[in-house]
Design a protein around this motif. Structure first.
Motif: not given
Lengths: 362, 856
Positions: A226-235
């Motif tokens: 399982x992996x969260x993507x780097x968020x980088x400001x997305x909503x």
């Protein structure tokens, strides 16, 4: 153009995990041979084995790096029911280069689990030095080093029961202060009757505990990664799940609820059964626009976001590094044109004005 | 006849045997065009039948001699107990021991259940037989040395019920009188011991040096398929119906693992190339299930092992009847189905992978190797971001410079538009610039500029007759709307000319220079200058626009006639749909429009947004204009199209648009840069802070620290209120008062080092404490006081130039000794310990990152 480089890993058994450090210049591997190896990239870009040591008395499942501001720190977890934190130190005796030999020292051994510890991950650096582990008995544990200078002291902050055997864990890497800490946990429980296999937890500052926000009920098969993507400001947050196929979820938090409890809007935005069998691993590129997955078909596949909620396969590599034929490259070019379609015509008028004025200045 | 069909790899890496009613030997070849192969095993391999033998119809079991030789020697046990030695190699001539064709016959006939060569002592062959009242169940032969026939027993032994005429090859050992044996396994570490599943009730461990004694035995009904782990002699596996058991001979009473299956087990086999990996096949199934048995020690105790199960579908079209692991190729096996179809399959090791910040993807390939590639083949946005960051994209104060770096149409447009609107504000186009900045945010958008409404602030309606404009064929008129707000909005759309005047000529000329003939013509027509448009199109070179000869279009345009029933209008209305160029389409849509309905122009998506907006500002009545702009900006917001900034301007809606753009593209860079450069601090919400933080983190990850620092400097130029505190304070050793304050007037300290003795500007040097006048610390090398200027002691320092940095004072964080930077660097090139007498601090190697930097 395309060429896979090779590293001679020389583990004696299956390699279970490989991890890059924050800068992508160091790499750690762990294996069923109970060893952990650390690799450094030299000036020519070649990977050199710099350390290798027996880390556990069972298969080492996962290895992960801490943010470099905490030093050169690794965490591992193993079938031997423990997780360990390692730090690279300079030896007392000066080495041949007169700079001292660096080697890895076990700073702590976390022995709370009564079963195999299946995953270990450092939390986002904004929260200090935190470590999450999960185990086959279905408990997520959050540890913290209160003094980042002293890695021998870890306190068990939270024990979160998940009810199902856990196989993998991922922190939400968002740097935003508006996002409370979030964890996703996957279970490799094989029985569909036990319901969804992915759980999302959030840390509630008010109650000072981890609260289960959501169970992804659409995932009934065992989850391996399982992996969260780097968020980088997305909503929204993007979560990739490796189960019998590759799934991508968009998770939009809604903090508007007056009770302070976050509500999540979870959308399945992609589901790829390209591997045709069990998917083993998923990981993201540095900005979370391309997902790589590996499966039991012996291939590495890549999926790219064309447009929000629209994902496409863009590359297939066989395990030996050769590029498998894929219509993906065609898709890729389509994708690129579709993005810039609305701007096909350069606004020439707006270009003219500045250029002209530039000329008059000189 | 025997309906079973089995398969087994021979010790020869390219040969395998299938057996059922016949015995067939195959050789594997890679599938290539020039080699004909009889059967296809997988995508890369095929096989040819080398030989077959149908003389052994009652075959029950088979084992191949483990020695790799030109000939393959097989032992075949049949239904009547006879064990035959058979050679099936390519060269069937030379057989020094004349073993081929030899039969090993038990005294009494009954099925032979298993034969197995000893893996260490290769001449020894064991056979398992069913029960016979007065005979042994396990027989052991040595094919080289048959024991001499004992005189006393000779007569008794030569009698046998199977083939009375044949002289018996005497076994070297026998065991288990009137018992039955079902399966057996040899140990690799001890060639004298074997395990046998017997009598449907126990597995016995026998030592043939003393055949009368059983070493250990247990009670279990699982006596089938007994096999010893090739990598660990302590472990065996056996099965019964739908259960497989793993045994540890050190604790033989109970199985250490019981694996339960849905269907009865047909075959089990340990993988010879992997540790602790057991393959199993179930009845009526087309998959092989692999069990990876994990064991570990906690303290000194072995804890209960656990099992990872994995099912593998080799792709057999029918149910598999047997499988066999390759003896040396990692994780490779063959399967055979009742239909005879054979599959060669290699189980892929589970691949793990990771993606580094340096854009390289690494994955594992087997135990021994890892592969990595650069992800630039994907042409991903991350690649562009990195490239732009290195070119200092977004850091330029002149916005149009950023547009050159962006190398992307949409982004170039945005930066150019920001430049344009900034110029317009500066030139007081929207009124006094200070008031405008307060009213409209930094860059006003069209929607906020247009203050017209249908009641109080109406636009003026002007009607032109086409005929008056020099179109003699026309009788109709065209309506336009005039208002100073509209004119301003058109300036924002880069139509920086007074409508319907000859100022347009200059504008059109620029477009022609850039070969945008159709756009120039369309804009000319929208400004009701049809003749000008004809001229423009006439000047265009052939095939300037894809597919169209613009001269021909000009010709068509020359016939412009707005009479509803004119042939021109009818034809153009039909034919314009065949045009591909959006500006030509829009032009004819406009000229053929009925009742001032310009929807076809306004919805022509190929046209640049600003041209559409400018067009709307000319021809739409007030209420419709607002509706149109609202709809357009909503759509652009939905698409995350940054062209929408033209409409929203840099207000809160603009932030929403940026967020959407980021969601769609993942381009954190442009988002963060635009938020900082174009939006005022009040507007850019906390979301913008998150963007800035994320972008800075990204630059750090890429080790683009200089770029990050420049970004920080750029931000602080926009946010003058945010002050960064000093990082280091220096105070006097004697009086404890800060000397930083004094130095600060000279140089601003930054980073880890305090700069002293600036070579260029050393009007004021501080070498003693400004408060107590005591001297400042000395450099450990040159013994000069901090702040005093030194000449370089070492003229051999590279490039022999006294760098300013060389005079900075620096010290070890641990022992707090130090001196001039150049002296320290020179010292630590050859030493690891501190230069101060009797200080043993290994300053330079304390931080492992420093040493990494030095060694690399």
């Amino acid at each position: 153009m395309f060429e896979a480089q090779e590293i001679n890993a020389e583990h004696k058994d299956l390699i279970h995990d490989v991890a890059y450090d924050f800068y992508g210049q160091r790499m750690a591997t762990c294996s069923s041979d109970q060893y952990v190896k650390v690799w450094d990239q030299n000036a020519e870009g070649k990977w050199i084995l710099t350390s290798s040591w027996k880390a556990h008395s069972g298969s080492v499942w996962k290895v992960t790096w801490a943010h470099p501001e905490f030093g050169q720190v690794l965490a591992t977890c193993s079938f031997d029911r423990t997780a360990a934190v390692w730090e690279e130190v300079v030896g007392e005796t000066p080495g041949p280069s007169e700079r001292g030999i660096r080697h890895w020292v076990r700073k702590t051994n976390l022995v709370d689990s009564r079963t195999s510890v299946t995953d270990v991950k450092f939390g986002p650096k904004s929260q200090g030095l935190q470590l999450a582990t999960c185990s086959a008995e279905g408990i997520v544990r959050i540890y913290e080093a209160p003094d980042v200078m002293n890695l021998t002291q870890w306190t068990l902050q939270h024990e979160v029961p998940c009810k199902l055997p856990c196989s993998c864990i991922s922190w939400n890497p968002s740097l935003s202060k508006n996002h409370p800490q979030m964890l996703a946990v996957g279970s490799d429980d094989a029985n569909p009757i036990n319901g969804g296999k992915v759980f999302i937890y959030e840390y509630s500052e008010n109650s000072r505990r981890w609260i289960k926000l959501e169970t992804l009920n659409s995932v009934l098969d065992p989850v391996h990664d399982i992996a969260f993507a780097p968020n980088l400001g997305r909503s929204f947050h993007i979560l990739a799940v490796a189960t019998k196929d590759v799934r991508i979820f968009n998770i939009t938090p809604d903090n508007s609820d007056p009770s302070g409890v976050t509500k999540l809007d979870v959308q399945t935005v992609a589901q790829f059964d390209d591997h045709g069998c069990t998917v083993w691993r998923v990981c993201w590129n540095v900005i979370g626009t391309v997902l790589a997955s590996s499966g039991d078909d012996g291939t590495v596949r890549m999926f790219k976001m064309n447009y929000v909620n629209s994902w496409k396969s863009v590359a297939i590599m066989k395990g030996d590094g050769s590029l498998a034929p894929n219509d993906g490259s065609k898709n890729l070019s389509n994708a690129l044109t579709s993005i810039s379609q609305t701007a096909r015509y350069i606004k020439l008028g707006s270009i003219i004005t500045p250029k002209e004025r530039e000329a008059s200045w000189h | 006849m025997n309906s079973k069909l089995e398969i087994v790899w021979t010790p020869h890496p390219d040969k395998f045997i299938t057996w059922g009613s016949d015995i067939c030997l195959y050789e594997v070849h890679p599938l290539k065009n020039n080699i004909n192969t009889n059967i296809k095993l997988c995508n890369t391999n095929g096989a040819n039948l080398i030989s077959s033998n149908s003389n052994h119809p009652f075959i029950k079991c088979l084992d191949v001699h483990p020695k790799v030789d030109s000939d393959l020697l097989m032992a075949i046990g049949n239904l009547y107990g006879k064990v035959s030695l058979l050679s099936c190699g390519p060269s069937s001539g030379f057989d020094p021991q004349a073993l081929t064709g030899k039969d090993l016959v038990p005294r009494h006939s009954r099925p032979c259940n298993a034969v197995l060569w000893n893996p260490v002592d290769n001449n020894v062959l064991a056979g398992c037989l069913d029960k016979y009242r007065s005979d042994h169940a396990v027989l052991l032969w040595d094919i080289i040395k048959f024991p001499p026939v004992n005189e006393n027993n000779a007569a008794k032994l030569s009698m046998n019920t199977v083939q009375p005429a044949v002289e018996l090859a005497r076994p070297v050992a026998e065991y288990g009188i009137s018992e039955s044996a079902h399966s057996l396994g040899w140990f690799k570490s001890n060639s004298k011991q074997m395990v046998v599943g017997m009598n449907n009730k126990n597995i016995k461990l026998l030592d043939f040096r003393d055949p009368n004694k059983v070493v250990i035995s247990n009670m279990t009904k699982a006596v089938y398929g007994v096999c010893v782990d090739p990598h660990n002699d302590k472990h065996l596996a056996s099965y019964l119906e739908n259960q497989t058991f793993i045994w540890d001979i050190r604790n033989f009473e109970k199985p250490i693992i019981t694996l339960t299956h849905l269907k009865p087990v047909v075959k089990i086999e340990w993988c010879p190339t992997k540790y602790n990996l057991l393959g199993t096949l179930q009845k009526d199934s087309s998959c092989i299930i692999l069990y990876d048995i994990q064991r570990t020690l906690v303290g000194n105790e072995e804890i209960e092992p656990s099992v990872l199960e994995r099912s593998v579908l080799p792709g057999s079209p029918h149910n598999i009847t047997s499988f066999s692991w390759h003896r040396s190729d990692e994780s490779r096996f063959l399967t055979i189905a009742l239909s005879g179809s054979i599959i060669d399959y290699t189980v892929f090791d589970r691949i793990t992978l990771n993606w580094g910040a340096t854009s390289s993807v690494v994955w594992t390939y087997g135990c021994k190797t890892m592969k990595y590639i650069q992800d630039n083949i994907l042409n991903d946005i991350s690649y562009k971001i990195k490239k732009r960051a290195k070119l200092e994209y977004g850091l330029k104060d002149e916005f149009w410079k950023n547009s050159d770096i962006a190398d992307d149409d949409m982004l170039s447009n945005v930066w150019n538009w920001l430049y344009l609107s900034e110029q317009l504000v500066e030139n007081n186009i929207f009124g006094d610039k200070d008031i405008v900045k307060n009213m409209y945010y930094k860059h006003p958008g069209v929607q906020s500029i247009l203050k017209i409404d249908a009641n109080t602030n109406k636009s003026e309606l002007v009607t032109f007759n086409w005929a008056d404009l020099g179109n003699p064929n026309c009788s109709g008129s065209v309506r336009i709307f005039k208002h100073e707000d509209r004119q301003r909005a058109m300036h924002l759309c880069s139509w920086d000319f007074e409508s319907f005047t000859d100022e347009i000529l200059e504008f059109v000329e620029h477009l022609e220079k850039d070969h945008a003939y159709t756009r120039a013509a369309a804009i000319a027509v929208f400004n009701l200058k049809v003749k000008l448009a004809i001229e423009i199109l006439g000047k265009a070179p052939d095939h300037a626009s894809d597919g169209h000869s613009l001269q021909i279009v000009a010709m068509a345009l020359a016939g412009f006639c707005d009479d509803k029933n004119s042939t021109w209008k009818q034809f153009c209305s039909v034919l314009r749909t065949k045009l591909t160029d959006p500006y030509l389409k829009a032009m004819f849509s406009f000229l053929t429009a009925d009742n001032y309905n310009y929807d076809n122009v306004l919805n022509e998506n190929g046209m640049a947004v600003d041209d559409r907006v400018a067009f709307a500002c000319l021809f739409l009545p007030d209420n419709k204009l607002h509706i149109y702009l609202k709809k357009l900006s909503d759509r652009l917001l939905e698409e995350g199209n940054l062209d929408g900034l033209l409409l929203t301007g840099t207000n809160a809606d603009g932030i929403k648009l940026l967020q959407r753009y980021l969601d769609v593209t993942g381009d954190i860079q442009s988002t963060a840069l635009l938020a900082v450069q174009a939006f005022s601090e009040e507007v850019s919400s906390h979301a913008a802070k998150h963007w800035v933080e994320s972008y800075r983190n990204l630059l750090d990850t890429w080790q683009l620290w200089n770029e990050r620092a420049k970004f920080d400097i750029m931000i602080s130029s926009h946010r003058p209120n945010e002050k960064h505190s000093q990082q280091v304070y220096v105070s006097c050793n004697f009086c404890g008062k800060s000397i930083s304050a004094c130095i600060q007037g000279l140089n601003r300290p930054r980073g880890q080092f305090i700069r002293m003795g600036n070579a260029a500007n050393n009007k004021l040097k501080v070498s003693s404490c400004p408060n107590c006048r005591k001297p400042l610390p000395r450099c450990a090398i040159c013994l000069m006081h901090m702040g005093s200027k030194t000449e370089s002691l070492n003229s051999d320092i590279e490039n022999n130039k006294v760098l300013e940095f060389a005079h900075w004072f620096t010290w070890c964080q641990t022992c707090r000794h130090g001196g001039h930077a150049s002296h320290m660097v020179h010292w630590f090139k050859e030493h690891s310990e501190c230069p101060v007498t009797s200080c043993t601090c290994r300053c330079i190697s304390i931080d492992s990152i420093t040493s990494t930097m030095f060694t690399s």
